[in-house]
Design an enzyme around this catalytic site. Structure first.
Site, PDB file in Angstrom:
ATOM      1  N   GLU A 263      -2.058  -6.377  -4.679  1.00  0.00           N
ATOM      2  CA  GLU A 263      -2.788  -6.272  -5.612  1.00  0.00           C
ATOM      3  C   GLU A 263      -3.317  -6.362  -6.876  1.00  0.00           C
ATOM      4  O   GLU A 263      -1.901  -5.855  -8.019  1.00  0.00           O
ATOM      5  CB  GLU A 263      -3.052  -4.891  -5.697  1.00  0.00           C
ATOM      6  CG  GLU A 263      -3.190  -4.188  -4.473  1.00  0.00           C
ATOM      7  CD  GLU A 263      -3.424  -2.279  -4.245  1.00  0.00           C
ATOM      8  OE1 GLU A 263      -3.226  -1.757  -5.317  1.00  0.00           O
ATOM      9  OE2 GLU A 263      -3.645  -2.207  -3.257  1.00  0.00           O
ATOM     10  N   GLU A 317     -14.417   3.083  -5.566  1.00  0.00           N
ATOM     11  CA  GLU A 317     -14.502   3.922  -5.057  1.00  0.00           C
ATOM     12  C   GLU A 317     -14.335   5.355  -5.375  1.00  0.00           C
ATOM     13  O   GLU A 317     -14.166   5.895  -5.356  1.00  0.00           O
ATOM     14  CB  GLU A 317     -12.942   3.552  -3.983  1.00  0.00           C
ATOM     15  CG  GLU A 317     -13.407   2.606  -2.969  1.00  0.00           C
ATOM     16  CD  GLU A 317     -12.315   1.594  -2.814  1.00  0.00           C
ATOM     17  OE1 GLU A 317     -11.984   2.381  -1.917  1.00  0.00           O
ATOM     18  OE2 GLU A 317     -11.612   0.955  -3.333  1.00  0.00           O
ATOM     19  N   LYS A 320     -11.506   7.926  -3.884  1.00  0.00           N
ATOM     20  CA  LYS A 320     -10.147   7.726  -4.145  1.00  0.00           C
ATOM     21  C   LYS A 320      -9.879   9.267  -5.193  1.00  0.00           C
ATOM     22  O   LYS A 320      -9.941   9.257  -6.638  1.00  0.00           O
ATOM     23  CB  LYS A 320      -9.862   6.598  -5.150  1.00  0.00           C
ATOM     24  CG  LYS A 320     -10.418   5.159  -3.921  1.00  0.00           C
ATOM     25  CD  LYS A 320      -9.650   4.054  -4.596  1.00  0.00           C
ATOM     26  CE  LYS A 320      -8.428   4.179  -4.760  1.00  0.00           C
ATOM     27  NZ  LYS A 320      -7.133   3.101  -4.772  1.00  0.00           N
ATOM     28  N   GLU A 326      -8.705   5.981 -10.972  1.00  0.00           N
ATOM     29  CA  GLU A 326      -8.055   5.241  -9.528  1.00  0.00           C
ATOM     30  C   GLU A 326     -10.120   5.173  -8.864  1.00  0.00           C
ATOM     31  O   GLU A 326      -9.753   4.269  -7.985  1.00  0.00           O
ATOM     32  CB  GLU A 326      -7.813   6.103  -8.680  1.00  0.00           C
ATOM     33  CG  GLU A 326      -6.413   6.482  -9.080  1.00  0.00           C
ATOM     34  CD  GLU A 326      -5.907   4.989  -8.735  1.00  0.00           C
ATOM     35  OE1 GLU A 326      -6.095   4.399  -7.482  1.00  0.00           O
ATOM     36  OE2 GLU A 326      -5.250   4.806  -9.684  1.00  0.00           O
TER      37      GLU A 326
END
Length: 392
Positions: A263, A317, A320, A326
């Site tokens: 990541e 997203e 999250k 985030e």
């Protein structure tokens, strides 16, 4: 509109010519902690337009693996932290492989299983104790089923497992984690699996914007830093972090374990106290990173070993937890439009970032399948009529 759509299909057809040169070195994290993402068949379409042939999942979602059958996309699939204790038992481990790997692997390439995520930087000592036994049991189950040569077993670590990361030549693991890491490294050496790290220079800049150069973390032109132990010069933080991990591994006597960045990315938005979180910085980080990776260059300490990374992430997203950043790491919004203009960088490397066609995501799977079949048919017709060289 019809003409534009035909052009889009034509571009998708010609983009296949680039696949062989773009798969190595760059992958994408496909997270799904959201309630507004497109269906897996739509994601197949999007990744085909990107020519992205390597994807990392955080689970083994059967809908995703089925949708990508015969797509030539290579997957890393994940076993969640919540399964670790159960996976130390050979019977559940083998059952998991039989249910989540065997039914798909003949048509969807699964190259790696990550057992847990960032376990050693958490505070659950039971999870830490279960990590290696679970990895070993999953590997043994793969071997029993004749799949251990085809599928690696590993786990993903936060860069926080390092007790020291600069200069890279002084890279060392945290003292309190050594009892776990020694045996995990032995496992990697014995099985030939990669050591995965999640590395985000964004966090270093956010925490110390007065001391860390923004240009240094964004791969922008900067004076760089010299490692006094090796005299090697570093012009970006990510490569320094990778070499610090290599040095920490070498301290345990291992020089045969490759480091892969599972990541890395930069948020396009954050809370007021998240210094550096912006669309401009995200664009620069990912654009410059893609350009570096496509040059096939290694790090200063490993110049002949191309850097291997998975960008985080494909989509924003919305579910999250945590700070705003985030929920804003995606290259794309869920509707398939780019969050920021990284299109020039992608297309210059052979990628063709195109938005998803406007479709009702609640449409039946049957209708989606019919659309995809039509798309493939039209692409084949174009392929029969044109060649890539005719565009030159």
């Amino acid at each position: 509109m019809a003409t534009a759509f035909r052009v889009l299909l034509l571009l998708l057809t010609f983009s296949d010519s680039f696949v062989s040169t773009l798969g190595h070195g760059i992958g994408i994290n496909y997270g799904q902690i959201a309630n507004n993402l497109p269906s897996p068949p739509h994601v197949v379409y999007l990744l085909k337009s990107l020519n992205m042939s390597r994807v990392k999942l955080y689970d083994a979602n059967p809908n995703v693996l089925t949708a990508f059958a015969n797509s030539n996309v290579e997957f890393i699939i994940g076993l969640g932290n919540e399964y670790l204790e159960k996976m130390t038992d050979p019977l559940p481990a083998q059952t998991w492989i039989q249910q989540h790997v065997q039914p798909y692997i003949s048509q969807t390439k699964i190259s790696c299983i990550t057992v847990g995520n960032e376990i050693l930087t958490g505070n659950d000592t039971q999870l830490m104790s279960n990590l290696l036994p679970a990895m070993q049991t999953i590997y043994a189950s793969l071997a029993n089923l004749g799949l251990s040569k085809e599928v690696y077993v590993t786990t993903a670590h936060s860069i926080g497992i390092l007790g020291n990361s600069f200069p890279p030549s002084a890279g060392a693991f945290r003292q309190d984690l050594l009892e776990y890491i020694q045996r995990i490294l032995d496992f990697h050496s014995q099985t030939g699996s990669p050591f995965l790290i999640n590395a985000y220079p964004f966090f270093a800049y956010k925490d110390n914007p007065g001391q860390v150069s923004l240009e240094y973390v964004l791969f922008e032109p900067n004076p760089g830093m010299k490692d006094p132990g090796t005299n090697l010069k570093y012009d970006n933080m990510l490569y320094a972090q990778i070499d610090a991990v290599y040095m920490a591994i070498k301290a345990f006597g291992h020089t045969d374990i490759r480091v892969q960045v599972s990541e890395t990315g930069w948020p396009s938005k954050g809370d007021p106290n998240e210094v550096g979180a912006s669309a401009d910085n995200a664009r620069l980080y990912n654009t410059n990173l893609l350009n570096r990776i496509q040059q096939n260059q290694g790090t200063p300490a490993k110049p002949s070993v191309p850097v291997d990374i998975y960008v985080f992430a494909l989509f924003n997203e919305d579910l999250k937890p945590g700070p705003s950043s985030e929920r804003n790491y995606g290259l794309y919004y869920p509707n398939g439009t780019l969050v920021y203009d990284i299109g020039t960088a992608l297309s210059s490397q052979g990628y063709l970032p195109l938005p998803l066609p406007h479709m009702d995501y609640s449409a039946s799977k049957k209708n989606v399948s019919k659309y995809l079949i039509l798309h493939e048919l039209v692409c084949c017709l174009f392929s029969a009529s044109f060649s890539f060289s005719s565009l030159a």
